[in-house]
Design a protein around this motif. Structure first.
Motif, PDB file in Angstrom:
ATOM      1  N   THR A 150       0.850  -1.289  -0.170  1.00  0.00           N
ATOM      2  CA  THR A 150       0.016  -0.144   0.086  1.00  0.00           C
ATOM      3  C   THR A 150       1.002   1.085  -0.063  1.00  0.00           C
ATOM      4  N   ALA A 151       0.166   2.549  -0.497  1.00  0.00           N
ATOM      5  CA  ALA A 151       1.054   3.576  -0.605  1.00  0.00           C
ATOM      6  C   ALA A 151       1.353   4.086   0.686  1.00  0.00           C
ATOM      7  N   VAL A 152       0.496   3.940   2.005  1.00  0.00           N
ATOM      8  CA  VAL A 152       1.212   4.554   3.092  1.00  0.00           C
ATOM      9  C   VAL A 152       2.219   3.808   3.710  1.00  0.00           C
ATOM     10  N   ALA A 153       2.739   2.647   3.247  1.00  0.00           N
ATOM     11  CA  ALA A 153       3.881   1.993   3.666  1.00  0.00           C
ATOM     12  C   ALA A 153       4.917   2.699   3.366  1.00  0.00           C
ATOM     13  N   GLY A 154       5.079   3.785   2.369  1.00  0.00           N
ATOM     14  CA  GLY A 154       6.097   4.407   1.976  1.00  0.00           C
ATOM     15  C   GLY A 154       6.640   5.524   3.103  1.00  0.00           C
ATOM     16  N   LYS A 155       5.996   5.581   4.190  1.00  0.00           N
ATOM     17  CA  LYS A 155       6.391   6.290   5.255  1.00  0.00           C
ATOM     18  C   LYS A 155       7.714   5.676   6.140  1.00  0.00           C
ATOM     19  N   TRP A 156       7.585   4.470   5.996  1.00  0.00           N
ATOM     20  CA  TRP A 156       8.628   3.362   6.473  1.00  0.00           C
ATOM     21  C   TRP A 156      10.072   3.873   5.977  1.00  0.00           C
ATOM     22  N   LEU A 157       9.891   3.980   4.654  1.00  0.00           N
ATOM     23  CA  LEU A 157      11.349   4.286   4.050  1.00  0.00           C
ATOM     24  C   LEU A 157      12.398   5.163   4.749  1.00  0.00           C
ATOM     25  N   ASP A 158      11.824   6.287   4.953  1.00  0.00           N
ATOM     26  CA  ASP A 158      12.515   7.475   5.728  1.00  0.00           C
ATOM     27  C   ASP A 158      12.560   7.172   7.150  1.00  0.00           C
ATOM     28  N   ILE A 176       0.511  -1.670  -4.928  1.00  0.00           N
ATOM     29  CA  ILE A 176      -0.466  -0.743  -4.547  1.00  0.00           C
ATOM     30  C   ILE A 176      -1.972  -1.168  -4.599  1.00  0.00           C
ATOM     31  N   HIS A 177      -2.767  -0.775  -3.768  1.00  0.00           N
ATOM     32  CA  HIS A 177      -4.106  -1.515  -3.728  1.00  0.00           C
ATOM     33  C   HIS A 177      -5.140  -0.164  -3.848  1.00  0.00           C
ATOM     34  N   GLU A 178      -4.569   1.191  -3.392  1.00  0.00           N
ATOM     35  CA  GLU A 178      -5.468   2.218  -3.203  1.00  0.00           C
ATOM     36  C   GLU A 178      -6.118   2.914  -4.437  1.00  0.00           C
ATOM     37  N   MET A 179      -7.181   3.386  -4.343  1.00  0.00           N
ATOM     38  CA  MET A 179      -7.854   4.052  -5.424  1.00  0.00           C
ATOM     39  C   MET A 179      -8.329   5.467  -4.993  1.00  0.00           C
ATOM     40  N   ARG A 180      -8.055   6.002  -3.707  1.00  0.00           N
ATOM     41  CA  ARG A 180      -8.646   7.012  -3.368  1.00  0.00           C
ATOM     42  C   ARG A 180      -7.547   8.048  -3.297  1.00  0.00           C
ATOM     43  N   GLY A 181      -8.032   9.341  -3.587  1.00  0.00           N
ATOM     44  CA  GLY A 181      -7.035  10.576  -3.781  1.00  0.00           C
ATOM     45  C   GLY A 181      -6.246  10.961  -2.397  1.00  0.00           C
ATOM     46  N   HIS A 182      -6.621  10.719  -1.483  1.00  0.00           N
ATOM     47  CA  HIS A 182      -5.943  11.132  -0.246  1.00  0.00           C
ATOM     48  C   HIS A 182      -4.776  10.272   0.164  1.00  0.00           C
ATOM     49  N   TYR A 183      -4.491   9.280  -0.889  1.00  0.00           N
ATOM     50  CA  TYR A 183      -3.193   8.659  -0.706  1.00  0.00           C
ATOM     51  C   TYR A 183      -2.197   9.220  -1.516  1.00  0.00           C
ATOM     52  N   PHE A 184      -2.424  10.167  -2.407  1.00  0.00           N
ATOM     53  CA  PHE A 184      -1.504  10.715  -3.148  1.00  0.00           C
ATOM     54  C   PHE A 184      -0.736  11.929  -2.428  1.00  0.00           C
ATOM     55  N   LYS A 185      -0.005  11.820  -1.719  1.00  0.00           N
ATOM     56  CA  LYS A 185       0.827  12.505  -0.858  1.00  0.00           C
ATOM     57  C   LYS A 185       2.247  12.542  -1.242  1.00  0.00           C
ATOM     58  N   VAL A 186       3.011  13.522  -1.151  1.00  0.00           N
ATOM     59  CA  VAL A 186       4.438  13.315  -1.642  1.00  0.00           C
ATOM     60  C   VAL A 186       5.218  12.762  -0.434  1.00  0.00           C
ATOM     61  N   GLU A 187       4.618  12.887   0.641  1.00  0.00           N
ATOM     62  CA  GLU A 187       5.600  12.160   1.882  1.00  0.00           C
ATOM     63  C   GLU A 187       5.243  10.628   1.962  1.00  0.00           C
ATOM     64  N   TYR A 188       4.375  10.113   1.376  1.00  0.00           N
ATOM     65  CA  TYR A 188       4.048   8.551   1.043  1.00  0.00           C
ATOM     66  C   TYR A 188       4.666   8.137  -0.244  1.00  0.00           C
ATOM     67  N   VAL A 189       4.917   8.871  -1.294  1.00  0.00           N
ATOM     68  CA  VAL A 189       5.165   8.007  -2.641  1.00  0.00           C
ATOM     69  C   VAL A 189       6.412   9.023  -3.117  1.00  0.00           C
ATOM     70  N   LYS A 190       7.078   9.807  -2.525  1.00  0.00           N
ATOM     71  CA  LYS A 190       8.147  10.578  -3.236  1.00  0.00           C
ATOM     72  C   LYS A 190       9.376   9.535  -3.638  1.00  0.00           C
ATOM     73  N   HIS A 191       9.410   8.365  -3.016  1.00  0.00           N
ATOM     74  CA  HIS A 191      10.489   7.543  -3.510  1.00  0.00           C
ATOM     75  C   HIS A 191       9.912   6.489  -4.672  1.00  0.00           C
ATOM     76  N   LEU A 192       8.837   6.621  -4.995  1.00  0.00           N
ATOM     77  CA  LEU A 192       8.159   5.651  -5.775  1.00  0.00           C
ATOM     78  C   LEU A 192       8.798   5.564  -7.407  1.00  0.00           C
TER      79      LEU A 192
END
Length: 457
Positions: A150-158, A176-192
């Motif tokens: 999931t996108a939220v797991a991106g917080k774990w990286l930093d 990635i499983h999410e479809m909702r807009g509130h998951y599109f945050k730079v702090e979540y997916v900047k390393h994507l």
């Protein structure tokens, strides 16, 4: 004395037979139910019910033997994302991988669900680490593969890897499983953009992520793999066992207080606005009015909401129950607490309603599970549902939002009044599952993904 002796022997035999049947039922339903939400797949289905040694050796994930895999989940719960990652962990363990699991967000106090799921993983040989454990950093550096869920797991990286991030990114597969807009945050997916690849459950969701990340965040998706989910062998065994289904059907219907010839429409999702339980009940009530207005002769209709939370008392939960009271349909609507064991309810109902709103489900595992049980599906024209349900063949689709309430009500009435159509759609859905949505299907597809990611890493 001889007569009494015979009676005694017959009584003992009868009790033994009854106890044996009960044990068989408990074992069958427990094994199948506990894994009913946890299965994956994407290869040609095996035609045999038992796995031979040659089939075991042909496991497409066999190349993962002795590979170290770290799985990072944002939470451990009964929701789709964590359960899917758990199932992948079990598939990799079966192939001989060393699998380590870490959860980012753990409840401060002991949680029964977390405790049960962690023990389930430990029993299957998956090592469980605390999300902030230093061992997680060491494991990530040593691992052959790191799977972020999931996108939220991106917080774990930093937060956890810190200066080790750049070292780990080349071997990260981001699921990635999410479809909702509130998951599109730079702090979540900047390393994507810098990971080895992203894996997404449907083409619709993959396209959405590609466009949204480019337009809103000005970042580019990495190489993206679409892997449809599938049903486990355990679930399919229950779905294809007429005796097991009959026993489960009778048991659940008795517990709900409905008769065998009553017609049950069910929605099986955690209760939330996005899953559309409120619109489902609105359509069900409208269906009842249409049947009464047209004076149609149909079985008694019931609505089942599986995924309720008896302890949360959320605003939506309250609204749903108030609606049922106001419309005086308490005897026709049944609320069931959220559970892993969906197989008994799939065996007991007649039609599944997949009423996810907004952009719909990323995929919708419960949809293919219902089709395995030969159930027609009434779904929304959104998300992965459109990649599963063939409109007019395996089910009927309706629009999202309030605009979809009346069409859904009419579709429900349609299936209530046409038994043959209902049965034919269920049969076609089962055939589609056998062709596309089994565990071996996904094992083959995900094997291709993992080989590619390992090569890059």
């Amino acid at each position: 004395m001889a007569m009494q002796s015979k009676k005694c022997v017959l009584t003992i035999i009868a009790l033994f037979a009854l106890s044996t049947l009960i044990l068989l039922f408990i074992r069958t339903s427990s094994d199948s139910c506990n894994t009913a939400l946890l299965q994956l797949g994407h290869l040609e289905p095996s035609q045999t019910r038992t796995e031979s040694s040659s089939e075991a050796n042909s496991n497409p994930l066999q190349f993962m033997k002795s590979k170290l895999v770290l799985m990072v989940s944002h939470e451990l719960s009964l929701s789709g994302g964590p359960l899917l990652l758990m199932e992948l962990a079990f598939l990799l363990r079966a192939a001989g991988s060393d699998v380590v699991w870490t959860t980012i967000q753990r409840p401060p106090q002991t949680d029964d669900v977390v405790y049960a799921l962690e023990n389930k993983m430990l029993d299957r040989g998956v090592q469980v680490l605390d999300g902030k454990d230093e061992k997680g950093v060491d494991t990530a550096c040593k691992a052959d593969l790191v799977i972020l869920n999931t996108a939220v797991a991106g917080k774990w990286l930093d937060a956890v890897l810190k200066e080790k991030v750049l070292e780990v990114l080349p071997k990260v597969l981001w699921w990635i499983h999410e479809m909702r807009g509130h998951y599109f945050k730079v702090e979540y997916v900047k390393h994507l953009p810098f990971v080895a690849g992203a894996m997404i459950d449907s083409y619709t969701t993959a396209e959405y992520w590609k466009n949204r990340t480019r337009e809103k965040l000005r970042i580019k998706m990495p190489e993206t793999y679409v892997v449809h989910l599938g049903n486990s062998k355990e679930l399919m065994e229950v779905a294809e066992d007429s005796v097991a289904k009959r026993v489960l059907r009778e048991h659940v219907r008795e517990s709900l207080g409905v008769r065998n010839d009553d017609l049950l429409f069910a929605i099986i999702n955690s209760v939330s606005r996005g899953k559309g339980q409120d619109l489902f009940l609105g359509a069900f009530y409208e269906c009842l009015l249409l049947i009464k207005e047209k004076k149609l002769q149909v079985p008694s209709l019931h609505a089942v909401v599986v995924g309720s939370d008896m302890h949360a008392h959320t605003k939506l939960e309250t609204e749903l129950r108030q609606f049922v009271m106001e419309k005086k349909i308490q005897d026709r609507v049944h609320f069931v607490n959220k559970t892993l064991a969906v197989a008994p309810y799939l065996a007991s109902i007649d039609v599944l309603v997949q009423n996810s709103q907004g952009r719909g489900e990323c995929f919708g595992r419960i949809t293919i599970e219902a089709m395995a049980f030969r159930l027609p599906v009434l779904g929304t024209t959104a998300g992965g549902t459109m990649e599963i349900v063939v409109n007019g063949t395996t089910g009927l689709l309706h629009p999202i939002g309030k605009a979809g309430v009346t069409p859904l009500a009419k579709n429900m009435m349609n299936l209530a009044t046409h038994v043959e159509k209902r049965l034919t759609m269920g049969k076609k859905g089962y055939e589609r599952v056998k062709e596309r949505f089994l565990e071996p299907h996904m094992s083959q597809r995900i094997a291709l993904v993992l080989k590619d990611v390992l090569r890059k890493g």
